[in-house]
Design an enzyme around this catalytic site. Structure first.
Site, PDB file in Angstrom:
ATOM      1  N   ASP A  88       0.790  -1.233   0.000  1.00  0.00           N
ATOM      2  CA  ASP A  88       0.000   0.000   0.000  1.00  0.00           C
ATOM      3  C   ASP A  88       0.820   1.279   0.000  1.00  0.00           C
ATOM      4  O   ASP A  88       0.340   2.329   0.398  1.00  0.00           O
ATOM      5  CB  ASP A  88      -0.886  -0.013   1.252  1.00  0.00           C
ATOM      6  CG  ASP A  88      -0.066  -0.289   2.511  1.00  0.00           C
ATOM      7  OD1 ASP A  88       1.151  -0.049   2.502  1.00  0.00           O
ATOM      8  OD2 ASP A  88      -0.661  -0.754   3.509  1.00  0.00           O
ATOM      9  N   GLU A  91      -0.443  -9.087  -1.252  1.00  0.00           N
ATOM     10  CA  GLU A  91      -1.054  -8.554  -0.013  1.00  0.00           C
ATOM     11  C   GLU A  91      -2.274  -7.689  -0.356  1.00  0.00           C
ATOM     12  O   GLU A  91      -2.417  -6.548   0.079  1.00  0.00           O
ATOM     13  CB  GLU A  91      -0.064  -7.775   0.845  1.00  0.00           C
ATOM     14  CG  GLU A  91      -0.511  -7.599   2.292  1.00  0.00           C
ATOM     15  CD  GLU A  91       0.463  -6.762   3.116  1.00  0.00           C
ATOM     16  OE1 GLU A  91       0.415  -5.537   3.028  1.00  0.00           O
ATOM     17  OE2 GLU A  91       1.275  -7.344   3.854  1.00  0.00           O
ATOM     18  N   GLU A 108      -2.420   4.928   3.197  1.00  0.00           N
ATOM     19  CA  GLU A 108      -2.333   3.554   2.674  1.00  0.00           C
ATOM     20  C   GLU A 108      -3.685   2.942   2.323  1.00  0.00           C
ATOM     21  O   GLU A 108      -3.791   2.161   1.375  1.00  0.00           O
ATOM     22  CB  GLU A 108      -1.599   2.657   3.683  1.00  0.00           C
ATOM     23  CG  GLU A 108      -0.105   2.934   3.799  1.00  0.00           C
ATOM     24  CD  GLU A 108       0.250   4.136   4.644  1.00  0.00           C
ATOM     25  OE1 GLU A 108      -0.672   4.745   5.253  1.00  0.00           O
ATOM     26  OE2 GLU A 108       1.441   4.497   4.718  1.00  0.00           O
ATOM     27  N   HIS A 167       6.155   4.674  13.256  1.00  0.00           N
ATOM     28  CA  HIS A 167       6.441   5.540  12.100  1.00  0.00           C
ATOM     29  C   HIS A 167       5.214   6.075  11.406  1.00  0.00           C
ATOM     30  O   HIS A 167       5.318   6.841  10.456  1.00  0.00           O
ATOM     31  CB  HIS A 167       7.275   4.767  11.071  1.00  0.00           C
ATOM     32  CG  HIS A 167       6.502   3.690  10.367  1.00  0.00           C
ATOM     33  ND1 HIS A 167       5.672   3.942   9.296  1.00  0.00           N
ATOM     34  CD2 HIS A 167       6.386   2.361  10.602  1.00  0.00           C
ATOM     35  CE1 HIS A 167       5.106   2.814   8.893  1.00  0.00           C
ATOM     36  NE2 HIS A 167       5.515   1.837   9.686  1.00  0.00           N
ATOM     37  N   ARG A 184       2.286   7.966   9.709  1.00  0.00           N
ATOM     38  CA  ARG A 184       2.019   9.384   9.465  1.00  0.00           C
ATOM     39  C   ARG A 184       0.845   9.892  10.310  1.00  0.00           C
ATOM     40  O   ARG A 184       0.872  11.025  10.786  1.00  0.00           O
ATOM     41  CB  ARG A 184       1.699   9.625   7.989  1.00  0.00           C
ATOM     42  CG  ARG A 184       2.926   9.658   7.112  1.00  0.00           C
ATOM     43  CD  ARG A 184       2.566   9.784   5.647  1.00  0.00           C
ATOM     44  NE  ARG A 184       3.769   9.717   4.836  1.00  0.00           N
ATOM     45  CZ  ARG A 184       4.392  10.767   4.318  1.00  0.00           C
ATOM     46  NH1 ARG A 184       3.923  11.973   4.506  1.00  0.00           N
ATOM     47  NH2 ARG A 184       5.493  10.620   3.598  1.00  0.00           N
ATOM     48  N   HIS A 217      12.790   4.847  13.388  1.00  0.00           N
ATOM     49  CA  HIS A 217      12.589   5.037  11.937  1.00  0.00           C
ATOM     50  C   HIS A 217      13.341   6.287  11.472  1.00  0.00           C
ATOM     51  O   HIS A 217      13.469   7.256  12.220  1.00  0.00           O
ATOM     52  CB  HIS A 217      11.087   5.192  11.682  1.00  0.00           C
ATOM     53  CG  HIS A 217      10.678   4.988  10.252  1.00  0.00           C
ATOM     54  ND1 HIS A 217      10.814   5.960   9.292  1.00  0.00           N
ATOM     55  CD2 HIS A 217      10.136   3.916   9.622  1.00  0.00           C
ATOM     56  CE1 HIS A 217      10.367   5.504   8.121  1.00  0.00           C
ATOM     57  NE2 HIS A 217       9.950   4.254   8.303  1.00  0.00           N
TER      58      HIS A 217
HETATM   59  C1  UD1 Z   1       6.379   4.762   4.006  1.00  0.00           C
HETATM   60  C2  UD1 Z   1       5.041   4.242   3.468  1.00  0.00           C
HETATM   61  C3  UD1 Z   1       4.339   3.455   4.565  1.00  0.00           C
HETATM   62  C4  UD1 Z   1       5.218   2.357   5.133  1.00  0.00           C
HETATM   63  C5  UD1 Z   1       6.528   2.971   5.599  1.00  0.00           C
HETATM   64  C6  UD1 Z   1       7.437   1.850   6.057  1.00  0.00           C
HETATM   65  C7  UD1 Z   1       3.894   5.661   1.830  1.00  0.00           C
HETATM   66  C8  UD1 Z   1       2.888   6.721   1.610  1.00  0.00           C
HETATM   67  N1  UD1 Z   1       4.161   5.351   3.114  1.00  0.00           N
HETATM   68  O1  UD1 Z   1       6.156   5.645   5.104  1.00  0.00           O
HETATM   69  O2  UD1 Z   1       3.177   2.864   4.012  1.00  0.00           O
HETATM   70  O3  UD1 Z   1       4.567   1.785   6.222  1.00  0.00           O
HETATM   71  O4  UD1 Z   1       7.142   3.665   4.500  1.00  0.00           O
HETATM   72  O5  UD1 Z   1       8.527   2.301   6.759  1.00  0.00           O
HETATM   73  O6  UD1 Z   1       4.423   5.133   0.895  1.00  0.00           O
HETATM   74  N2  UD1 Z   1      13.958   8.148   5.361  1.00  0.00           N
HETATM   75  C9  UD1 Z   1      15.338   8.059   5.277  1.00  0.00           C
HETATM   76  N3  UD1 Z   1      15.883   6.843   4.924  1.00  0.00           N
HETATM   77  C10 UD1 Z   1      15.147   5.753   4.654  1.00  0.00           C
HETATM   78  C11 UD1 Z   1      13.754   5.865   4.758  1.00  0.00           C
HETATM   79  C12 UD1 Z   1      13.157   7.051   5.097  1.00  0.00           C
HETATM   80  O7  UD1 Z   1      16.036   9.022   5.535  1.00  0.00           O
HETATM   81  O8  UD1 Z   1      15.724   4.703   4.347  1.00  0.00           O
HETATM   82  C13 UD1 Z   1      13.344   9.458   5.725  1.00  0.00           C
HETATM   83  C14 UD1 Z   1      13.433  10.491   4.592  1.00  0.00           C
HETATM   84  O9  UD1 Z   1      13.594  11.763   5.142  1.00  0.00           O
HETATM   85  C15 UD1 Z   1      12.055  10.359   3.955  1.00  0.00           C
HETATM   86  C16 UD1 Z   1      11.202  10.140   5.171  1.00  0.00           C
HETATM   87  O10 UD1 Z   1      11.972   9.275   5.990  1.00  0.00           O
HETATM   88  O11 UD1 Z   1      11.695  11.525   3.243  1.00  0.00           O
HETATM   89  C17 UD1 Z   1       9.849   9.534   4.954  1.00  0.00           C
HETATM   90  O12 UD1 Z   1       9.912   8.432   4.037  1.00  0.00           O
HETATM   91  P1  UD1 Z   1       8.517   7.954   3.383  1.00  0.00           P
HETATM   92  O13 UD1 Z   1       8.720   6.888   2.401  1.00  0.00           O
HETATM   93  O14 UD1 Z   1       7.785   9.166   2.875  1.00  0.00           O
HETATM   94  O15 UD1 Z   1       7.847   7.352   4.683  1.00  0.00           O
HETATM   95  P2  UD1 Z   1       6.360   7.184   5.089  1.00  0.00           P
HETATM   96  O16 UD1 Z   1       5.446   7.771   4.072  1.00  0.00           O
HETATM   97  O17 UD1 Z   1       6.196   7.669   6.473  1.00  0.00           O
HETATM   98  N1  UDP Z   2      11.948  -3.879  10.307  1.00  0.00           N
HETATM   99  C1  UDP Z   2      13.331  -3.991  10.180  1.00  0.00           C
HETATM  100  N2  UDP Z   2      14.124  -3.142  10.916  1.00  0.00           N
HETATM  101  C2  UDP Z   2      13.598  -2.183  11.735  1.00  0.00           C
HETATM  102  C3  UDP Z   2      12.190  -2.073  11.833  1.00  0.00           C
HETATM  103  C4  UDP Z   2      11.386  -2.940  11.103  1.00  0.00           C
HETATM  104  O1  UDP Z   2      13.844  -4.829   9.443  1.00  0.00           O
HETATM  105  O2  UDP Z   2      14.387  -1.468  12.378  1.00  0.00           O
HETATM  106  C5  UDP Z   2      11.079  -4.773   9.491  1.00  0.00           C
HETATM  107  C6  UDP Z   2      10.060  -5.575  10.254  1.00  0.00           C
HETATM  108  O3  UDP Z   2      10.558  -6.856  10.577  1.00  0.00           O
HETATM  109  C7  UDP Z   2       8.904  -5.680   9.260  1.00  0.00           C
HETATM  110  C8  UDP Z   2       9.033  -4.433   8.433  1.00  0.00           C
HETATM  111  O4  UDP Z   2      10.339  -3.925   8.649  1.00  0.00           O
HETATM  112  O5  UDP Z   2       9.065  -6.791   8.387  1.00  0.00           O
HETATM  113  C9  UDP Z   2       7.999  -3.420   8.834  1.00  0.00           C
HETATM  114  O6  UDP Z   2       8.309  -2.177   8.305  1.00  0.00           O
HETATM  115  P1  UDP Z   2       7.602  -0.856   8.793  1.00  0.00           P
HETATM  116  O7  UDP Z   2       7.106  -1.003  10.183  1.00  0.00           O
HETATM  117  O8  UDP Z   2       8.548   0.262   8.499  1.00  0.00           O
HETATM  118  O9  UDP Z   2       6.384  -0.726   7.751  1.00  0.00           O
HETATM  119  P2  UDP Z   2       4.872  -1.274   7.753  1.00  0.00           P
HETATM  120  O10 UDP Z   2       4.906  -2.744   7.932  1.00  0.00           O
HETATM  121  O11 UDP Z   2       4.148  -0.544   8.829  1.00  0.00           O
HETATM  122  O12 UDP Z   2       4.373  -0.866   6.406  1.00  0.00           O
END
Ligand code: UD1
Ligand code: UDP
Length: 375
Positions: A99, A121, A135, A216, A218, A248
C-alpha cells in the site's frame, strides 16, 4: 502464452522489500519467468539493507528519496520514473506489494499502459481512509486496477469480493512476510554472526524484561508520537523493564523521540535494524509495542504479544487470534495494557501463543503458479 513471462517487480520501501524478496527468489529460480526488478528508492538506507541480505539486485534504481518527502511530490516523481521503466522493459506483468506510494504509482503506471498488475497482499481494509493514511486509499486504487489479487487471508479475500471484484482473480496465498521471516531465521541459524550486533544491549539488559518498540505512522505524527514517547518513558521507569527502540529514519519520528526520550535510563534508541537483527529483537523481547503493519504479522508468528498503537487495524486476524491488541495512542491505555501483560502471568500467557493466521511460508510459490495460470 509462448516463452517465459517477463515479470517486473516494483517496490521502494523497507516493508515491500522484505515481503517481495521471497517472491523474487522464487521467480528467479523458475524458468517459466524472466524476473526484472525496479526499485524506486522511496527509502534509501532501509531498502538497501534488505537488498543486500537477500541478494536481490535491482535492474533499475530510480533513487527517488528526498529528506522529509511530501506525498504529492513523491507520487508525481514515482509515476513518471516508473512509467519510463515500463516503456523500456515492456513486461507481461507488473507486481506490486501492499500500500505504499511506490506500489500505488507502479500500479497506475502499468494501468496507463494496459499492462496487467499482480497485487501481493491484496484486500487489506480498515474501512477508514485516514487510518492508515494514505495507505487505505493506495490499496483501494491498486485493488481497482489489479488483474490478479493475492490475498493473504480469507478475510482479505472477502473484503475484495464485497467490493465486487471478480472472484476468479482473487486467491488466498498467505502473506509472503512469513516466507521472509522463515528465510531470515534459517539464514541466522547458519550464520549467527548476522544477528550478533545486539549482543551488547542483550548483556546490558540481561536481567530485564525487554519491550521492543517501532513507530512511524504518518497519522500518529504530532500528538500521537508525543503520547507514545510518554508511554515508553513511564514503562521504562519500572526497574525490571528495558526498551529497545530502533527509530525510523523519518525526521518527523526522530525529532520527537530524540527530544522526549534521549538520555532516559533503560531506553535504548538505536538506528533501524537490518532484517536479521530485527528478527533477533523479536526473538529476545517479551512484547512488542508498535504501529507497524508488518510487525503485527511477524510477532504472532513468533508467539510475542503485540500492542498495536493504532485506532484501527486492517490486519484483524492477530487481534481475533488473541495475540495482538489494539491500544490506540492514548498514553494511559498503552501503559495500563503493557503493565497488565508484565504483571499478570495469565494475561501474558494467553497472548504469547505462536499463531500464524497470516501464512505458512509457501506464499511465494503459490503466487508464481498463479502468475502462470493467469497469463
Ligand atoms: C512509508 C510508506 C508506509 C510504510 C513505511 C514503512 C507511503 C505513503 N508510506 O512511510 O506505508 O509503512 O514507509 O517504513 O508510501 N527516510 C530516510 N531513509 C530511509 C527511509 C526514510 O532518511 O531509508 C526518511 C526520509 O527523510 C524520507 C522520510 O523518511 O523523506 C519519509 O519516508 P517515506 O517513504 O515518505 O515514509 P512514510 O510515508 O512515512
Ligand atoms: N523492520 C526492520 N528493521 C527495523 C524495523 C522494522 O527490518 O528497524 C522490518 C520488520 O521486521 C517488518 C518491516 O520492517 O518486516 C515493517 O516495516 P515498517 O514497520 O517500516 O512498515 P509497515 O509494515 O508498517 O508498512
Amino acid at each position: 502464452m509462448a516463452g517465459p513471462r517477463r515479470i517486473l517487480t516494483v517496490f521502494g520501501t523497507l516493508p515491500e522489500a522484505i515481503k517481495l524478496f521471497p517472491l523474487i527468489h522464487a521467480l528467479e529460480a523458475d524458468d517459466r519467468f524472466v524476473s526484472r526488478v525496479c526499485v524506486s528508492g522511496q527509502h534509501r538506507g532501509m531498502l538497501d539493507q534488505v537488498l543486500e541480505i537477500s541478494g536481490v539486485v535491482a535492474d533499475h534504481d530510480l533513487d527517488l528519496m528526498q529528506p522529509d518527502q511530501s506525498l504529492d511530490q513523491l507520487t508525481a516523481r514515482l509515476l513518471t520514473g516508473i512509467g519510463q521503466v515500463l516503456d523500456e522493459e515492456q513486461p507481461d506483468w507488473v507486481v506490486v506489494q501492499g500500500d505504499t506510494a511506490t506500489a500505488m504509482s507502479g500500479a497506475m503506471a502499468a494501468y496507463y499502459r494496459k499492462i496487467p498488475v499482480c497485487h501481493v497482499e491484496a484486500g487489506l481494509r480498515s474501512g477508514n481512509i485516514y487510518h492508515p493514511w494514505p495507505e487505505e486509499v493506495n490499496r483501494k486504487v491498486i485493488g481497482s486496477i489489479a488483474a490478479l489479487h493475492c490475498a493473504p487471508t480469507e478475510t482479505a479475500r472477502n473484503a475484495l469480493l464485497a467490493e465486487n471484484v471478480d472472484p476468479g482473480i482473487v486467491h488466498v496465498t498467505g502473506n509472503t512476510v512469513i516466507d521472509a521471516l522463515q528465510w531470515v531465521t534459517a539464514k541466522i541459524e547458519g550464520e549467527p554472526q548476522l544477528a550478533e550486533g545486539l549482543a551488547e544491549l542483550e548483556q546490558r539488559f540481561a536481567h530485564k524484561r525487554i519491550i521492543g518498540v517501532t513507530s512511524h505512522r504518518r497519522e500518529n505524527f504530532g500528538e500521537g508520537m508525543q503520547a507514545i514517547a510518554d508511554a515508553i518513558r513511564r514503562l521504562a521507569a519500572r526497574p525490571e523493564v528495558a526498551v529497545i527502540f530502533p527509530v525510523h529514519l523519518n525526521p518527523n519520528v526522530r525529532k520527537v523521540m530524540e527530544a522526549e526520550l534521549g538520555g532516559v535510563d533503560d531506553v535504548a534508541m538505536i538506528e533501524p535494524l537490518d532484517y536479521p537483527h530485527f528478527a533477533r529483537l523479536l526473538d529476545i523481547c517479551d512484547l512488542m509495542l508498535t504501529d507497524s503493519g508488518g510487525v503485527q504479522e511477524e510477532a504472532p508468528a513468533l508467539g510475542k504479544p503485540v500492542l498495536v498503537m493504532r485506532e484501527t487495524t486492517e490486519r484483524p486476524e492477530g487481534v481475533e487470534a488473541g495475540t495482538a491488541l489494539l491500544v490506540g495512542t492514548d498514553a494511559d491505555r498503552i501503559v495500563s495494557e503493557a503493565n497488565r501483560l508484565l504483571d499478570d502471568q495469565n494475561a501474558y500467557q494467553a497472548m504469547a501463543r505462536a499463531h500464524n493466521p497470516f501464512g505458512d511460508g509457501n506464499s511465494a510459490e503459490r503466487i508464481c503458479d498463479l502468475l502462470c495460470r493467469h497469463s
